[in-house]
Scaffold this active site. Structure first.
Site, short mmCIF file in Angstrom:
data_model
loop_
_atom_site.label_atom_id
_atom_site.label_comp_id
_atom_site.label_asym_id
_atom_site.label_seq_id
_atom_site.Cartn_x
_atom_site.Cartn_y
_atom_site.Cartn_z
CG LEU A 196 -1.91 -1.14 1.31
CD1 LEU A 196 -2.62 -1.12 2.67
CD2 LEU A 196 -2.93 -1.06 0.20
CD GLU A 226 -5.29 9.08 6.36
OE1 GLU A 226 -4.72 9.24 5.27
OE2 GLU A 226 -5.02 9.74 7.38
CG LEU A 227 -8.59 1.39 4.80
CD1 LEU A 227 -9.25 0.60 5.91
CD2 LEU A 227 -9.29 1.15 3.47
CG ASP A 228 -4.98 -0.46 5.44
OD1 ASP A 228 -5.12 -1.10 6.50
OD2 ASP A 228 -5.45 -0.83 4.36
CB ALA A 229 -3.29 6.10 7.11
#
Length: 284
Positions: A196, A226-229
């Site tokens: 990612l 915040e997705l995957d952050a």
């Protein structure tokens, strides 16, 4: 002996370490570990300490109230104190992939993780046999567009009923709701591959293979809206070459996911992580 761990962060100024260590000494404690870090850009001081006390004479309630009054208020600290005899309760969320679940439960059975696992939640019934083999209750809570709100309510009820301290998403293939994230801020650990944001979608290893990537990896992090952050806890990588097939990339990636997730969980259990401004401080 009674053992406690103290985590501190506050505005950086002189005298903090001396004040804390002198306070512990005056309370007949022996410091067996101490580490500190200063974020010079933001002027913030971080510290983690482990101390032991005579179990017969140590009064935890008095120690905490005195520390708050004499030390924490003086330096305007944010601080947490944990006792060594408490085993945090960890809930596992899974879907259909089993590699991380097997690894976690294997380590748990071997005594490598000082936690309790009251239950496993899944949006699919596929992995129930694994939970059964480890004698851990399994709850199948389907999640669809129409049932997401109901599923979340059931999840929260279980988490509160069993007094869960933190959650591990062991390849749980659903987006976690804002309500759950808010309830367990910096207490939900996720794992994902390191491609990612370059290679998104259902088959990232296939996309990476087509681009001829030379390094693959995995990242464990705390979940945020915040997705995957979210704040990163642990990462690792391994090299691949043109000679590796897609199946090799997938196998290597899953091995890394298991290892990196286990490390992230262990750091959290051992109270070695602190989060500030979406960044982690990881103590050794």
């Amino acid at each position: 002996m009674a053992k406690i761990t103290i985590l501190i962060h506050c505005k950086d100024t002189s005298g903090i370490i001396a004040s804390v260590t002198n306070f512990i000494h005056k309370n007949h404690g022996n410091i067996v570990y101490i580490d500190q870090h200063v974020d010079r850009e933001n002027g913030i001081f971080f510290m983690r300490s482990e101390s032991v006390f005579n179990e017969k004479t140590f009064q935890l309630k008095n120690f905490k109230s005195s520390f708050e009054e004499l030390i924490a208020e003086k330096y305007e600290m944010e601080w947490q104190l944990y006792t060594d005899d408490y085993r945090p309760k960890m809930a596992l969320f899974v879907s259909k992939y089993d590699h991380c679940l097997y690894d976690i439960l294997g380590r748990y059975n071997a005594g490598e993780m000082n936690v309790e696992i009251p239950f496993i939640i899944s949006n699919h019934p596929d992995l129930k046999h694994i939970a059964d083999s480890f004698k851990i209750p399994f709850y199948h809570i389907p999640v669809t567009k129409d049932t997401k709100e109901k599923a979340e309510k059931e999840q929260l009820e279980l988490l509160e009923k069993f007094g869960i301290d933190f959650i591990v998403l062991a390849r749980y293939m659903q987006i976690i709701s804002e309500k759950l994230i808010e309830r367990y801020e910096h207490k939900i650990i996720n794992i994902h591959h390191s491609f990612l944001p370059a290679f998104v979608g259902a088959k990232p290893y296939h996309s990476a293979y087509k681009r001829g990537v030379k390094i693959i990896g995995a990242t464990s992090h705390y979940v945020t809206e915040e997705l995957d952050a979210g704040p990163i806890i642990e990462q690792d990588v391994t090299r691949v070459t043109h000679a590796h097939a897609i199946e090799d990339l997938v196998m290597k990636g899953r091995d890394l996911e298991k290892i990196v997730l286990a490390r992230g969980i262990k750091l959290h259990i051992d109270r070695k992580t602190m989060v500030f401004n979406n960044k982690t401080i990881i103590f050794s």
